[in-house]
Design a protein around this motif. Structure first.
Motif, PDB file in Angstrom:
ATOM      1  N   LEU A   1      39.311  28.812  32.116  1.00  0.00           N
ATOM      2  CA  LEU A   1      39.878  29.949  32.843  1.00  0.00           C
ATOM      3  C   LEU A   1      38.810  31.021  33.040  1.00  0.00           C
ATOM      4  O   LEU A   1      37.717  30.942  32.490  1.00  0.00           O
ATOM      5  CB  LEU A   1      41.056  30.516  32.063  1.00  0.00           C
ATOM      6  N   ASP A   2      39.131  32.049  33.809  1.00  0.00           N
ATOM      7  CA  ASP A   2      38.169  33.093  34.140  1.00  0.00           C
ATOM      8  C   ASP A   2      37.933  34.024  32.954  1.00  0.00           C
ATOM      9  O   ASP A   2      38.799  34.194  32.095  1.00  0.00           O
ATOM     10  CB  ASP A   2      38.701  33.884  35.330  1.00  0.00           C
ATOM     11  N   PHE A   3      36.768  34.630  32.917  1.00  0.00           N
ATOM     12  CA  PHE A   3      36.442  35.575  31.837  1.00  0.00           C
ATOM     13  C   PHE A   3      35.249  36.415  32.274  1.00  0.00           C
ATOM     14  O   PHE A   3      34.516  36.049  33.184  1.00  0.00           O
ATOM     15  CB  PHE A   3      36.096  34.834  30.539  1.00  0.00           C
ATOM     16  N   ASP A   4      35.070  37.563  31.604  1.00  0.00           N
ATOM     17  CA  ASP A   4      33.849  38.358  31.750  1.00  0.00           C
ATOM     18  C   ASP A   4      32.784  37.793  30.815  1.00  0.00           C
ATOM     19  O   ASP A   4      33.108  37.247  29.765  1.00  0.00           O
ATOM     20  CB  ASP A   4      34.106  39.823  31.370  1.00  0.00           C
ATOM     21  N   TYR A   5      31.520  37.994  31.186  1.00  0.00           N
ATOM     22  CA  TYR A   5      30.429  37.451  30.358  1.00  0.00           C
ATOM     23  C   TYR A   5      29.337  38.499  30.213  1.00  0.00           C
ATOM     24  O   TYR A   5      28.891  39.076  31.207  1.00  0.00           O
ATOM     25  CB  TYR A   5      29.865  36.199  31.039  1.00  0.00           C
TER      26      TYR A   5
ATOM     27  N   ASP B   1      27.756  36.718  24.511  1.00  0.00           N
ATOM     28  CA  ASP B   1      26.816  35.638  24.204  1.00  0.00           C
ATOM     29  C   ASP B   1      25.716  36.182  23.292  1.00  0.00           C
ATOM     30  O   ASP B   1      25.029  37.140  23.626  1.00  0.00           O
ATOM     31  CB  ASP B   1      26.222  35.106  25.515  1.00  0.00           C
TER      32      ASP B   1
ATOM     33  N   ILE C   1      30.227  34.144  21.491  1.00  0.00           N
ATOM     34  CA  ILE C   1      29.869  32.746  21.684  1.00  0.00           C
ATOM     35  C   ILE C   1      28.491  32.532  21.098  1.00  0.00           C
ATOM     36  O   ILE C   1      27.557  33.284  21.382  1.00  0.00           O
ATOM     37  CB  ILE C   1      29.963  32.310  23.177  1.00  0.00           C
ATOM     38  N   ALA C   2      28.375  31.540  20.239  1.00  0.00           N
ATOM     39  CA  ALA C   2      27.102  31.221  19.604  1.00  0.00           C
ATOM     40  C   ALA C   2      26.480  30.067  20.400  1.00  0.00           C
ATOM     41  O   ALA C   2      26.033  30.261  21.513  1.00  0.00           O
ATOM     42  CB  ALA C   2      27.293  30.878  18.134  1.00  0.00           C
TER      43      ALA C   2
ATOM     44  N   ARG D   1      25.592  39.310  27.832  1.00  0.00           N
ATOM     45  CA  ARG D   1      24.613  38.714  26.931  1.00  0.00           C
ATOM     46  C   ARG D   1      23.721  39.830  26.388  1.00  0.00           C
ATOM     47  O   ARG D   1      22.639  40.085  26.902  1.00  0.00           O
ATOM     48  CB  ARG D   1      23.788  37.674  27.690  1.00  0.00           C
TER      49      ARG D   1
END
Lengths: 283, 159
Positions: free
Chosen positions: A4-8, A53, A31-32, A10
């Motif tokens: 599904l959609d998400f913001d990302y 991330d 997220i690793a 890093r």
């Protein structure tokens, strides 16, 4: 299936990552290596709205000698750990387990911290941490704290980490000079999730001292077989009666079926691998 | 309305700049956006190996990486391994030993085998099997694949 959609995002630093997680409007998840999380997202079992991330945070990726222990950064990959001389010298249980952790293409991105923080009941890392008396070093915007592995692992996919916290590193006490180890895992195909597994350690086998017997892939979490340990602690390595008592004590554990095997199979295979591991430990 | 981000990376030696949905996997991006369909999608959870390709010098699962995570990365797909002849010996051996039928597993199989060979893997059938245990083949029964990989290593030892 597709995620599904998400913001990302890093972030470049640990502080920036912790700020992201502290932001309660964002419903963020770290997220690793992504080797479990992206799979779960592809199944839509996990539906994070925002991914933070951690892979740019160099300060989380290290293996260092800190005197009476080694410290491993949470973002250190399994491939890094395969190449680490410090791991080979001071964390032989991990060295033994690494070839069983998924496959080379997954070990290139999967991390020890990610596996610890996920607490998959069939994973090797939580069992290794219990057997090695590991300490987990946790940080948040509020500061840092350290927990013993047995307090850290709470249940199936459940640890003591709060939503705004990150695992920063893992401390592995250096074993004493006469320490012995054994690791045994059974899987349908090499690299599959374990059907049963055991990580075993003792400070000495003359006599058997401070024995840790940690089973994984048999129940809700990796777990110490306390009754089995008690049956053998203090006994001579050749004591077959103590060993039989220890094997019988497996009955007390709370076995759970999974996709790989039912309870009877896991119970039987646990005896098999415990026998092999005891033999390896005491040889 | 999906969230999109700009990424800049290098694929098979060429600079690529694209705007991608955050949720697209690396292998879907490689195939659908860049048209490099040599890498394949199988299980989408990391076990079958059909999507195995090289990122920053390491073989990874293209289905377990997001395209947005590849911002700044250096990618080599089977097309790149072919163009550079890096996989030439393996490809010739696969052909000679009939190590493919439908070909679906083959690009991932070659990527995994290449990692084994380039890291100095021995011509030991058990070790070869362990290394490729994360690449599923439904057609060949694996024997010919192991033959092909073994022959490349032995060929290197003899040359």
């Amino acid at each position: 299936m597709k995620a599904l959609d998400f913001d990302y995002v890093r972030p470049a630093t640990l502080d920036a990552a912790l700020q992201e997680l502290e932001n309660t409007d964002a419903n963020a998840r770290a997220i690793a290596g992504g080797q479990s999380l992206v799979a779960m997202m592809n199944f839509r079992l996990a539906q994070p709205e925002r991914l933070v991330d951690l892979s740019d945070i160099a300060a989380l990726r290290f293996v260092r000698d800190i005197g009476d222990a080694i410290e491993i950064g949470a973002m250190t990959t399994f491939a890094d750990l395969e190449r680490s001389e410090l791991v080979g010298e001071h964390f032989p249980l991990l060295r033994a387990a690494l070839p069983h952790i998924a496959h080379p293409s997954i070990r290139s991105r999967g991390t020890i911290g990610g596996s610890a923080a996920l607490a998959d009941p069939a994973a090797e890392v939580p069992a290794l941490l219990l057997a090695a008396n590991a300490r987990l070093n946790i940080v948040s915007t509020a500061g840092s704290r350290t927990m013993d592995a047995h307090n850290f692992i709470v249940g199936t996919y459940e640890t003591a980490l709060k939503a705004s916290e990150l695992l920063r590193s893992i401390t592995i006490p250096k074993p004493p000079a006469n320490a012995r180890f054994a690791f045994c895992e059974l899987a349908r195909r090499h690299g599959d999730y374990a059907m049963v597994g055991v990580a075993m350690a003792a400070d000495s086998v003359v006599p058997i001292t401070n024995l840790r017997v940690v089973l994984f892939a048999i129940g809700d979490t990796a777990m110490r077989a306390a009754a089995a340990e008690a049956a053998m602690d203090g006994t001579a390595r050749e004591d077959a009666g103590a060993r039989e008592t220890a094997l019988a004590a497996l009955e007390e554990l709370d076995f759970r079926a999974d996709l790989n095997a039912g309870v009877d199979t896991k119970r039987h295979l646990s005896r098999v691998i415990l026998k092999r591991a005891f033999a390896e430990l005491t040889e | 309305m999906s969230r999109r981000m700009d990424i800049a990376l290098c694929v098979n030696g060429e600079r690529v700049n694209e705007t991608v949905p955050t949720r697209i996997s690396l292998v879907d991006f490689i195939r659908d956006t860049l048209g490099l369909t040599g890498s394949h999608v199988g299980c989408e959870h990391g076990v079958c190996g059909a999507c195995t390709l090289e990122v920053d010098g390491k073989m990874v699962r293209g289905c377990l990486m997001l395209a947005v995570q590849a911002n700044g990365a250096n990618i080599t797909t089977i097309e790149g391994l072919t163009a550079s002849n890096r996989a030439a010996a393996l490809q010739a051996a696969f052909h000679e030993h009939n190590a493919l039928q439908c070909g679906y597993c083959t690009s991932g199989m070659i990527a995994s085998a290449l990692q084994y060979i380039e890291s100095g893997g021995a011509a030991n059938r058990q070790k070869i099997r362990e290394h490729i245990s994360g690449n599923y083949c439904r057609c060949t029964g694996y024997q010919a694949i192991v033959d092909a990989i073994e022959s490349v290593i032995e060929g290197q030892e003899n040359s």
